[in-house]
Design a protein around this motif. Structure first.
Motif, PDB file in Angstrom:
ATOM      1  N   ALA A 161       0.808  -1.228   0.000  1.00  9.67           N
ATOM      2  CA  ALA A 161       0.000   0.000   0.000  1.00  9.67           C
ATOM      3  C   ALA A 161       0.838   1.273   0.000  1.00  9.67           C
ATOM      4  O   ALA A 161       0.476   2.265  -0.651  1.00  9.67           O
ATOM      5  N   THR A 162       1.974   1.287   0.712  1.00 12.41           N
ATOM      6  CA  THR A 162       2.730   2.531   0.865  1.00 12.41           C
ATOM      7  C   THR A 162       4.001   2.576   0.019  1.00 12.41           C
ATOM      8  O   THR A 162       4.772   3.533   0.120  1.00 12.41           O
ATOM      9  N   ARG A 163       4.228   1.562  -0.782  1.00 12.45           N
ATOM     10  CA  ARG A 163       5.417   1.570  -1.648  1.00 12.45           C
ATOM     11  C   ARG A 163       5.114   2.349  -2.929  1.00 12.45           C
ATOM     12  O   ARG A 163       3.981   2.397  -3.389  1.00 12.45           O
ATOM     13  N   THR A 164       6.178   2.929  -3.525  1.00  7.53           N
ATOM     14  CA  THR A 164       6.036   3.723  -4.735  1.00  7.53           C
ATOM     15  C   THR A 164       6.241   2.846  -5.971  1.00  7.53           C
ATOM     16  O   THR A 164       7.229   2.110  -6.059  1.00  7.53           O
ATOM     17  N   TYR A 165       5.316   2.948  -6.926  1.00  7.09           N
ATOM     18  CA  TYR A 165       5.349   2.105  -8.131  1.00  7.09           C
ATOM     19  C   TYR A 165       5.273   2.957  -9.395  1.00  7.09           C
ATOM     20  O   TYR A 165       4.842   4.119  -9.364  1.00  7.09           O
ATOM     21  N   GLY A 178       0.946   1.987  -3.824  1.00  2.00           N
ATOM     22  CA  GLY A 178       0.196   0.759  -4.057  1.00  2.00           C
ATOM     23  C   GLY A 178      -1.285   0.856  -3.773  1.00  2.00           C
ATOM     24  O   GLY A 178      -2.098   0.242  -4.468  1.00  2.00           O
ATOM     25  N   SER A 179      -1.653   1.630  -2.764  1.00  2.00           N
ATOM     26  CA  SER A 179      -3.070   1.730  -2.410  1.00  2.00           C
ATOM     27  C   SER A 179      -3.877   2.482  -3.465  1.00  2.00           C
ATOM     28  O   SER A 179      -5.110   2.399  -3.490  1.00  2.00           O
ATOM     29  N   ASP A 180      -3.181   3.227  -4.365  1.00  2.00           N
ATOM     30  CA  ASP A 180      -3.872   4.005  -5.396  1.00  2.00           C
ATOM     31  C   ASP A 180      -3.794   3.331  -6.766  1.00  2.00           C
ATOM     32  O   ASP A 180      -4.020   3.972  -7.792  1.00  2.00           O
ATOM     33  N   GLU A 181      -3.499   2.061  -6.772  1.00  2.00           N
ATOM     34  CA  GLU A 181      -3.279   1.351  -8.035  1.00  2.00           C
ATOM     35  C   GLU A 181      -4.459   1.484  -8.996  1.00  2.00           C
ATOM     36  O   GLU A 181      -4.269   1.665 -10.211  1.00  2.00           O
ATOM     37  N   GLU A 197       8.310  -1.651  -9.055  1.00  2.00           N
ATOM     38  CA  GLU A 197       8.738  -0.763  -7.975  1.00  2.00           C
ATOM     39  C   GLU A 197       9.686   0.294  -8.532  1.00  2.00           C
ATOM     40  O   GLU A 197      10.471   0.017  -9.444  1.00  2.00           O
ATOM     41  N   ILE A 198       9.609   1.493  -7.995  1.00  2.00           N
ATOM     42  CA  ILE A 198      10.624   2.503  -8.285  1.00  2.00           C
ATOM     43  C   ILE A 198      11.736   2.344  -7.264  1.00  2.00           C
ATOM     44  O   ILE A 198      11.488   2.339  -6.051  1.00  2.00           O
TER      45      ILE A 198
END
Length: 317
Positions: A161-165, A178-181, A197-198
């Motif tokens: 949820a909190t990782r940047t993609y 992740g939560s805004d996918e 992942e970035i």
């Protein structure tokens, strides 16, 4: 009578033999002791030399092993710099997080540092100035090398949820957590597409917090993005004493302090030096020299074994 004479003769012979037997003389005893001491000294020397040879071979073996691992690790990461999931339109990447303009800073909180995707490499010359995501007590010496790219693997579901993609296709890209996918602004129309992942990494040399015979052991560290999207520092390998980096622009190699912030996108090659040092000093060994790496002349005068590794890496177009 004849047997009696024989017995008497034997007794006389035994008496003469016994009269000639005597103890070891003082000179003989001293010679024997000297020979024994000489043999013992030779044996001790052999044992000491064998131990030193084993220690030297062990130090060299560890230097070579750590050198190969450290070089391969950094070089492989630099080769990925600027990889954004196959996207060929980096200026057009947006999303609910969107990309940010390059800056010469990295704060201890927030994920802004990772979103400067138009700056795949960056460096700081012999300092950590502006990079507060590197704790002051964690930095020892040398350059800081920053690398940014998308992960070489596709992110497994479910996303953290909190990782940047980065969701990317050939011409579209969206940055989000992740939560805004599933938000509309984070979708792309083109196929094929992937979510990765970035990754943003900052390499530097710092103290490990361990010592050997009173000498602190230096290590290679790397700041990375944690699952919460914030920078976190990890120790990678012990014995890395120095890191120096130069950057190729317009046919010449420059140090980080010679490159303007707006020109980092023009870097086409990275030349780096890693100086490896044994974790413990070696009895009977002396290293007294000046080691040249980039713009640094590093003077050493101690009993540590060292080995210098250098590489030149071409960046992706």
């Amino acid at each position: 009578e004849h047997e009696t004479k024989i017995v008497i003769s034997l007794q006389k012979i035994n008496s003469k033999v016994l009269s000639r037997q005597s103890g070891v003389s003082l000179v003989e005893l001293m010679i024997a002791m000297m020979l024994g001491l000489f043999l013992m000294y030779a044996l001790v020397e052999i044992l000491i030399n064998g131990k030193q040879s084993f220690g030297s071979a062990n130090h060299l073996s560890r230097l070579q092993e750590n050198g190969r691992i450290a070089t391969n690790l950094v070089v492989s990461d630099v080769k990925r710099a600027g990889y954004w999931g196959g996207n060929s339109n980096v200026p057009g990447v947006a999303g609910t997080l969107d990309q940010l303009d390059p800056a010469a800073s990295c704060g201890p909180n927030g994920r802004a540092w990772s979103r400067m995707i138009s700056q795949p490499v960056f460096g700081i010359n012999d300092a950590r100035t502006g990079y507060n995501c590197i704790p002051a007590v964690s930095y020892l010496r040398g350059d800081v090398l920053v690398v940014r790219h998308a992960a070489p693997w596709i992110a497994p579901a479910p996303l953290i949820a909190t990782r940047t993609y980065l969701r990317s296709s050939l011409f579209e890209g969206k940055i989000f957590i992740g939560s805004d996918e599933a938000i509309l602004d984070n979708l792309v129309d083109d196929t094929p597409q992937s979510v990765r992942e970035i990754q943003a990494h900052a390499y530097y040399v710092g103290p490990s917090g361990r010592s050997c015979n009173g000498a602190e052991v230096p290590s290679l560290f790397r700041v990375r993005l944690g699952d919460d999207g914030k920078p976190t520092a990890d120790e990678l390998l012990p014995g890395i004493e120095h890191l120096q980096v130069q950057y190729g622009i317009d046919g010449q190699y420059l140090n980080a302090n010679e490159i303007a912030l707006a020109d980092w996108g023009d870097v086409v090659t990275v030349r780096l030096w890693l100086l490896l040092r044994a974790e413990c000093p070696e009895t009977g060994y002396s290293d007294n020299r000046t080691i040249t790496m980039g713009d640094t002349n590093y003077v050493v005068n101690d009993s540590f074994r060292r080995q210098l590794y250098s590489s030149v890496v071409m960046l992706r177009n």
